[in-house]
Motif scaffolding. Sequence first.
Motif, PDB file in Angstrom:
ATOM      1  N   LEU A  63      -0.441   7.028   6.192  1.00 50.86           N
ATOM      2  CA  LEU A  63      -0.149   7.847   5.101  1.00 50.86           C
ATOM      3  C   LEU A  63      -0.864   8.958   5.160  1.00 50.86           C
ATOM      4  O   LEU A  63      -0.550   9.949   4.697  1.00 50.86           O
ATOM      5  CB  LEU A  63      -0.284   6.903   3.822  1.00 50.86           C
ATOM      6  CG  LEU A  63       0.629   6.010   3.765  1.00 50.86           C
ATOM      7  CD1 LEU A  63       0.277   4.808   2.637  1.00 50.86           C
ATOM      8  CD2 LEU A  63       1.790   6.273   3.547  1.00 50.86           C
ATOM      9  N   GLN A  64      -2.243   9.255   5.430  1.00 54.97           N
ATOM     10  CA  GLN A  64      -2.947  10.211   5.726  1.00 54.97           C
ATOM     11  C   GLN A  64      -2.367  11.179   6.677  1.00 54.97           C
ATOM     12  O   GLN A  64      -2.725  12.455   6.256  1.00 54.97           O
ATOM     13  CB  GLN A  64      -4.389   9.966   5.854  1.00 54.97           C
ATOM     14  CG  GLN A  64      -5.317  11.014   5.987  1.00 54.97           C
ATOM     15  CD  GLN A  64      -7.045  10.600   6.301  1.00 54.97           C
ATOM     16  OE1 GLN A  64      -7.040   9.692   7.109  1.00 54.97           O
ATOM     17  NE2 GLN A  64      -7.839  11.165   5.849  1.00 54.97           N
TER      18      GLN A  64
ATOM     19  N   LEU B  12       0.798  -1.120  -0.077  1.00 53.27           N
ATOM     20  CA  LEU B  12       0.007  -0.025  -0.175  1.00 53.27           C
ATOM     21  C   LEU B  12       0.827   1.225   0.078  1.00 53.27           C
ATOM     22  O   LEU B  12       0.528   2.315  -0.587  1.00 53.27           O
ATOM     23  CB  LEU B  12      -0.854   0.062   1.386  1.00 53.27           C
ATOM     24  CG  LEU B  12      -1.926  -1.098   1.146  1.00 53.27           C
ATOM     25  CD1 LEU B  12      -2.621  -1.329   2.469  1.00 53.27           C
ATOM     26  CD2 LEU B  12      -2.865  -1.099   0.144  1.00 53.27           C
ATOM     27  N   ARG B  13       2.036   1.499   0.803  1.00 54.61           N
ATOM     28  CA  ARG B  13       2.794   2.429   0.820  1.00 54.61           C
ATOM     29  C   ARG B  13       3.198   2.529  -0.681  1.00 54.61           C
ATOM     30  O   ARG B  13       3.614   3.928  -1.211  1.00 54.61           O
ATOM     31  CB  ARG B  13       4.054   1.946   1.763  1.00 54.61           C
ATOM     32  CG  ARG B  13       3.293   2.051   3.063  1.00 54.61           C
ATOM     33  CD  ARG B  13       4.697   2.154   4.103  1.00 54.61           C
ATOM     34  NE  ARG B  13       4.166   2.095   5.465  1.00 54.61           N
ATOM     35  CZ  ARG B  13       4.274   0.769   6.194  1.00 54.61           C
ATOM     36  NH1 ARG B  13       5.035  -0.210   5.543  1.00 54.61           N
ATOM     37  NH2 ARG B  13       3.921   0.672   7.250  1.00 54.61           N
ATOM     38  N   ARG B  14       3.808   1.579  -1.226  1.00 48.99           N
ATOM     39  CA  ARG B  14       4.411   1.723  -2.725  1.00 48.99           C
ATOM     40  C   ARG B  14       3.274   2.050  -3.476  1.00 48.99           C
ATOM     41  O   ARG B  14       3.596   3.077  -4.606  1.00 48.99           O
ATOM     42  CB  ARG B  14       5.092   0.314  -3.052  1.00 48.99           C
ATOM     43  CG  ARG B  14       5.516   0.187  -4.489  1.00 48.99           C
ATOM     44  CD  ARG B  14       6.183  -1.010  -4.721  1.00 48.99           C
ATOM     45  NE  ARG B  14       6.706  -1.707  -3.918  1.00 48.99           N
ATOM     46  CZ  ARG B  14       6.128  -2.807  -3.287  1.00 48.99           C
ATOM     47  NH1 ARG B  14       5.077  -3.362  -3.418  1.00 48.99           N
ATOM     48  NH2 ARG B  14       7.213  -3.415  -2.341  1.00 48.99           N
ATOM     49  N   ALA B  15       2.009   1.525  -3.325  1.00 48.51           N
ATOM     50  CA  ALA B  15       0.998   1.989  -4.398  1.00 48.51           C
ATOM     51  C   ALA B  15       0.534   3.533  -4.403  1.00 48.51           C
ATOM     52  O   ALA B  15       0.453   3.959  -5.136  1.00 48.51           O
ATOM     53  CB  ALA B  15      -0.009   0.993  -3.928  1.00 48.51           C
TER      54      ALA B  15
ATOM     55  N   GLY C 237      -5.699   0.836   8.341  1.00 49.29           N
ATOM     56  CA  GLY C 237      -4.567   1.525   9.306  1.00 49.29           C
ATOM     57  C   GLY C 237      -3.412   1.968   8.617  1.00 49.29           C
ATOM     58  O   GLY C 237      -2.897   3.119   8.925  1.00 49.29           O
ATOM     59  N   THR C 238      -2.820   1.341   7.412  1.00 47.79           N
ATOM     60  CA  THR C 238      -1.762   1.668   6.925  1.00 47.79           C
ATOM     61  C   THR C 238      -2.133   3.035   6.217  1.00 47.79           C
ATOM     62  O   THR C 238      -1.362   4.115   5.986  1.00 47.79           O
ATOM     63  CB  THR C 238      -1.291   0.467   5.878  1.00 47.79           C
ATOM     64  OG1 THR C 238      -0.740  -0.746   6.879  1.00 47.79           O
ATOM     65  CG2 THR C 238      -0.034   1.283   5.007  1.00 47.79           C
TER      66      THR C 238
ATOM     67  N   VAL D 246      -8.269   8.464  -1.900  1.00 50.38           N
ATOM     68  CA  VAL D 246      -7.814   7.048  -2.040  1.00 50.38           C
ATOM     69  C   VAL D 246      -8.587   5.840  -1.263  1.00 50.38           C
ATOM     70  O   VAL D 246      -8.997   6.068  -0.143  1.00 50.38           O
ATOM     71  CB  VAL D 246      -6.372   6.736  -1.352  1.00 50.38           C
ATOM     72  CG1 VAL D 246      -5.732   5.380  -1.604  1.00 50.38           C
ATOM     73  CG2 VAL D 246      -5.350   7.768  -1.975  1.00 50.38           C
ATOM     74  N   ASN D 247      -9.200   5.174  -2.283  1.00 49.50           N
ATOM     75  CA  ASN D 247      -9.874   3.980  -1.877  1.00 49.50           C
ATOM     76  C   ASN D 247      -9.162   2.688  -1.598  1.00 49.50           C
ATOM     77  O   ASN D 247      -8.341   2.475  -2.431  1.00 49.50           O
ATOM     78  CB  ASN D 247     -10.997   3.752  -3.148  1.00 49.50           C
ATOM     79  CG  ASN D 247     -12.172   4.864  -2.915  1.00 49.50           C
ATOM     80  OD1 ASN D 247     -12.768   4.981  -1.793  1.00 49.50           O
ATOM     81  ND2 ASN D 247     -12.718   5.119  -4.418  1.00 49.50           N
TER      82      ASN D 247
END
Length: 294
Positions: free
Chosen positions: A155-156, A111-114, A150-151, A130-131
């Motif tokens: 990032l938010q 998810l971080r990479r995306a 939660g990830t 972001v969905n």
Amino acid sequence: MSTNTVSLPGGTWSLGELTVTRFGYGAMQLAGPGVMGPPADRDGAIAVLRKAVDLGITHIDTADAYGPHVTNELIREALHPYPPSLHIVTKVGAHRDAHGGWSPARRPEDLRRAVHDNLETLGLERLDVVNLRLGDATGPQPGSLAEAFGTLVELQQQGLIRHLGVSNATFEQVAEAQAIAPIVCVQNMYNLAHRHDDPLIDELAGHGIAYVPFFPLGGFSPLQSSTLSAVADRLGTTPMSVALAWLLHRSPNILLIPGTSSPAHLAENVAGAATPLSRDDLTELDKIGSPHER
């Protein structure tokens, strides 16, 4: 580039503090066959994105998995620097495998990479919405979203995402997400013939949360209904126009993102969504989602 002041069918809705037109545009069809690779007509893809903005659309839906990277890069080429009124919604949680499948990618590192990939390909410092894509290609699947969601919350908090939503989610997963952090939208499959999310739509409307149906016209197999065709014939329009107009009537929190690779077809969709529907029309159309007509 700036948007024109155009009255689009359905008016506007708020995603948090962001105002978007209820009639939006979904960019998935701009990629090549099977949503893989570049489009056959790159200039045409650029043209349809610019047509969307010219029509006054301020909500574009995309994902870096489309292509992959293709639709985001087209959006950046066509529209960057973005008009202040334009808001781009993307999604994470799946990647494309070597066979064009949609493999889950919901580990924290995925998810971080995306998110960073979306920022780079769109040319943004922060993503508007972001969905989190859940489930699989067959539809929503049960299970906790806590770690993945939660990830995205982390990032938010880092300032990379403005607002959050969920996609391909069960009623229970939507409630779980809301218990973790505020969401502004839910993006699930829904249309005249697939009404399983009726209770969820009404629940979200009460909380001021948008519901964004993907496959609003039936997906890769267009909606087929004798009732829909009869109403369209009576109104002198197409079944797809009636299906879009019905969605705008269904609930004020429904946002449309029909996709097309044709500027002319995009304009037709906008005009079709404005088709007036009487109470009798709506009553007749509502029967399509009942078990008595398929």
